[in-house]
Scaffold this motif. Sequence first.
Motif, PDB file in Angstrom:
ATOM      1  N   SER A  30       0.835  -1.204   0.000  1.00  0.00           N
ATOM      2  CA  SER A  30       0.000   0.000   0.000  1.00  0.00           C
ATOM      3  C   SER A  30       0.867   1.249   0.000  1.00  0.00           C
ATOM      4  CB  SER A  30      -0.939  -0.003   1.206  1.00  0.00           C
ATOM      5  OG  SER A  30      -0.191  -0.058   2.409  1.00  0.00           O
ATOM      6  N   SER A  31       2.051   1.147   0.550  1.00  0.00           N
ATOM      7  CA  SER A  31       3.006   2.253   0.517  1.00  0.00           C
ATOM      8  C   SER A  31       4.406   1.681   0.618  1.00  0.00           C
ATOM      9  CB  SER A  31       2.764   3.236   1.673  1.00  0.00           C
ATOM     10  OG  SER A  31       3.070   2.622   2.906  1.00  0.00           O
ATOM     11  N   GLN A  33       8.473   2.961   1.550  1.00  0.00           N
ATOM     12  CA  GLN A  33       9.298   4.030   2.070  1.00  0.00           C
ATOM     13  C   GLN A  33      10.767   3.703   1.855  1.00  0.00           C
ATOM     14  OE1 GLN A  33       7.639   5.348   5.997  1.00  0.00           O
ATOM     15  NE2 GLN A  33       5.973   3.950   5.481  1.00  0.00           N
ATOM     16  N   THR A  48       8.213   8.680   1.018  1.00  0.00           N
ATOM     17  CA  THR A  48       7.140   7.686   1.004  1.00  0.00           C
ATOM     18  C   THR A  48       6.428   7.778  -0.335  1.00  0.00           C
ATOM     19  OG1 THR A  48       6.809   7.876   3.388  1.00  0.00           O
ATOM     20  CG2 THR A  48       5.008   6.913   2.112  1.00  0.00           C
ATOM     21  N   VAL A  50       3.115   6.166  -2.528  1.00  0.00           N
ATOM     22  CA  VAL A  50       1.835   5.525  -2.220  1.00  0.00           C
ATOM     23  C   VAL A  50       1.094   5.068  -3.484  1.00  0.00           C
ATOM     24  CG1 VAL A  50      -0.414   5.890  -1.141  1.00  0.00           C
ATOM     25  CG2 VAL A  50       1.615   6.873  -0.101  1.00  0.00           C
ATOM     26  N   ARG A  93       2.282  -3.774   3.840  1.00  0.00           N
ATOM     27  CA  ARG A  93       1.570  -4.730   3.004  1.00  0.00           C
ATOM     28  C   ARG A  93       0.167  -4.256   2.689  1.00  0.00           C
ATOM     29  NH1 ARG A  93      -1.229  -9.617   4.905  1.00  0.00           N
ATOM     30  NH2 ARG A  93      -0.769  -8.784   6.960  1.00  0.00           N
ATOM     31  N   ASN A  99       0.025  -0.830   9.395  1.00  0.00           N
ATOM     32  CA  ASN A  99       1.055  -0.387   8.458  1.00  0.00           C
ATOM     33  C   ASN A  99       2.441  -0.838   8.879  1.00  0.00           C
ATOM     34  OD1 ASN A  99      -0.554   0.879   6.556  1.00  0.00           O
ATOM     35  ND2 ASN A  99      -0.686   2.750   7.762  1.00  0.00           N
ATOM     36  N   LEU A 101       6.002  -2.258   8.784  1.00  0.00           N
ATOM     37  CA  LEU A 101       6.904  -2.224   7.646  1.00  0.00           C
ATOM     38  C   LEU A 101       7.684  -3.519   7.532  1.00  0.00           C
ATOM     39  CD1 LEU A 101       8.342   1.396   7.879  1.00  0.00           C
ATOM     40  CD2 LEU A 101       6.613   0.530   6.306  1.00  0.00           C
TER      41      LEU A 101
ATOM     42  N   TYR B  33       5.234   1.858  17.089  1.00  0.00           N
ATOM     43  CA  TYR B  33       5.811   0.575  16.698  1.00  0.00           C
ATOM     44  C   TYR B  33       7.121   0.338  17.449  1.00  0.00           C
ATOM     45  CZ  TYR B  33       2.914   1.738  12.610  1.00  0.00           C
ATOM     46  OH  TYR B  33       1.884   2.119  11.774  1.00  0.00           O
ATOM     47  N   TYR B  35      10.577  -2.072  16.548  1.00  0.00           N
ATOM     48  CA  TYR B  35      11.300  -2.937  15.629  1.00  0.00           C
ATOM     49  C   TYR B  35      12.619  -3.286  16.299  1.00  0.00           C
ATOM     50  CZ  TYR B  35       8.232  -1.173  11.874  1.00  0.00           C
ATOM     51  OH  TYR B  35       7.152  -0.840  11.090  1.00  0.00           O
ATOM     52  N   PHE B  45      10.045  -6.193  12.328  1.00  0.00           N
ATOM     53  CA  PHE B  45       8.881  -5.698  13.067  1.00  0.00           C
ATOM     54  C   PHE B  45       8.641  -6.537  14.319  1.00  0.00           C
ATOM     55  CE2 PHE B  45       4.694  -4.103  13.819  1.00  0.00           C
ATOM     56  CZ  PHE B  45       3.879  -5.207  14.091  1.00  0.00           C
ATOM     57  N   GLU B  56      -1.047  -5.339  16.138  1.00  0.00           N
ATOM     58  CA  GLU B  56      -0.435  -6.477  15.463  1.00  0.00           C
ATOM     59  C   GLU B  56       0.883  -6.792  16.145  1.00  0.00           C
ATOM     60  OE1 GLU B  56      -0.038  -5.982  11.224  1.00  0.00           O
ATOM     61  OE2 GLU B  56       0.670  -8.024  10.932  1.00  0.00           O
ATOM     62  N   SER B  95       3.896   7.077  13.671  1.00  0.00           N
ATOM     63  CA  SER B  95       3.375   7.604  12.413  1.00  0.00           C
ATOM     64  C   SER B  95       1.995   8.190  12.634  1.00  0.00           C
ATOM     65  CB  SER B  95       3.315   6.510  11.344  1.00  0.00           C
ATOM     66  OG  SER B  95       2.306   5.573  11.636  1.00  0.00           O
ATOM     67  N   VAL B  97       0.001   8.457   9.497  1.00  0.00           N
ATOM     68  CA  VAL B  97      -0.634   7.540   8.545  1.00  0.00           C
ATOM     69  C   VAL B  97       0.458   6.597   8.021  1.00  0.00           C
ATOM     70  CG1 VAL B  97      -2.065   7.275   6.492  1.00  0.00           C
ATOM     71  CG2 VAL B  97      -2.332   9.289   7.939  1.00  0.00           C
ATOM     72  N   TYR B  98       0.998   6.930   6.844  1.00  0.00           N
ATOM     73  CA  TYR B  98       1.968   6.012   6.230  1.00  0.00           C
ATOM     74  C   TYR B  98       3.388   6.205   6.734  1.00  0.00           C
ATOM     75  CZ  TYR B  98      -1.629   5.089   2.714  1.00  0.00           C
ATOM     76  OH  TYR B  98      -2.790   4.737   2.070  1.00  0.00           O
ATOM     77  N   GLU B  99       3.787   7.452   6.882  1.00  0.00           N
ATOM     78  CA  GLU B  99       5.208   7.729   7.103  1.00  0.00           C
ATOM     79  C   GLU B  99       5.611   7.412   8.532  1.00  0.00           C
ATOM     80  OE1 GLU B  99       5.785  11.286   3.851  1.00  0.00           O
ATOM     81  OE2 GLU B  99       5.480  11.823   5.946  1.00  0.00           O
ATOM     82  N   GLN B 100       6.524   6.467   8.667  1.00  0.00           N
ATOM     83  CA  GLN B 100       7.005   6.079   9.985  1.00  0.00           C
ATOM     84  C   GLN B 100       8.360   6.718  10.242  1.00  0.00           C
ATOM     85  OE1 GLN B 100       6.729   1.921  11.095  1.00  0.00           O
ATOM     86  NE2 GLN B 100       4.853   1.681   9.883  1.00  0.00           N
ATOM     87  N   PHE B 102      11.566   6.966  12.792  1.00  0.00           N
ATOM     88  CA  PHE B 102      12.265   6.108  13.740  1.00  0.00           C
ATOM     89  C   PHE B 102      13.101   6.910  14.731  1.00  0.00           C
ATOM     90  CE2 PHE B 102      11.901   1.656  12.313  1.00  0.00           C
ATOM     91  CZ  PHE B 102      11.097   1.862  11.208  1.00  0.00           C
TER      92      PHE B 102
END
Lengths: 113, 111
Positions: A30-31, A33, A48, A50, A93, A99, A101, B33, B35, B45, B56, B95, B97-100, B102
């Motif tokens: 889905s994204s 990075q 990133t 997308v 995924r 999300n 990674l 998260y 890792y 992860f 998760e 994050s 949304v998408y951008e994590q 660290f």
Amino acid sequence: TQLLEQSPQFLSIQEGENLTVYCNSSSVFSSLQWYRQEPGEGPVLLVTVVTGGEVKKLKRLTFQFGDARKDSSLHITAAQPGDTGLYLCAGARYGGATNKLIFGTGTLLAVQP
Amino acid sequence: EPEVTQTPSHQVTQMGQEVILRCVPISNHLYFYWYRQILGQKVEFLVSFYNNEISEKSEIFDDQFSVERPDGSNFTLKIRSTKLEDSAMYFCASSSVYEQYFGPGTRLTVT
């Protein structure tokens, strides 16, 4: 198990040369990075992507996400010694619960002056 | 610019001891998260956390591991009884949304 394979693993080039690093998978993300990691430090986010087919530019770095969102590339124009480092791709995924990674195997780049 | 911070930078502990690794995520982020990266290997992860619960976890994250957000700013990883194979760099990420993003990591050495 999903894998993100990066190639090449190691790259040693002269200052001023161009290079491309590839990040490939059989899975859809889905994204995706790109990070750069120095020894003993955390990964630093570069970009990133997308949308399938997306191209992003960050100064001399150009990032592309494949149309099918399974692969990506990082192109560096006129590499400089300051670009030396470990480059990592990492994907979230598609359809995953979170999300989280999945990291690639890494490309270690050395730019000689 | 906001950043993720982690303490301590290096922790040495004896096998069987409990350790707590601490993280302060970026303040307006909602997803957290952990890792880890064993020397010379890929970043792996461990666990994700959202809305005050685990969303998760990986196979690595067994009963010896736990996470907590004890207040509005800290996010912790506890290993109850450390093993030699827990020696690694542990990274916290956050994050919106998408951008994590660290943190700098905690190097855990179990002797």
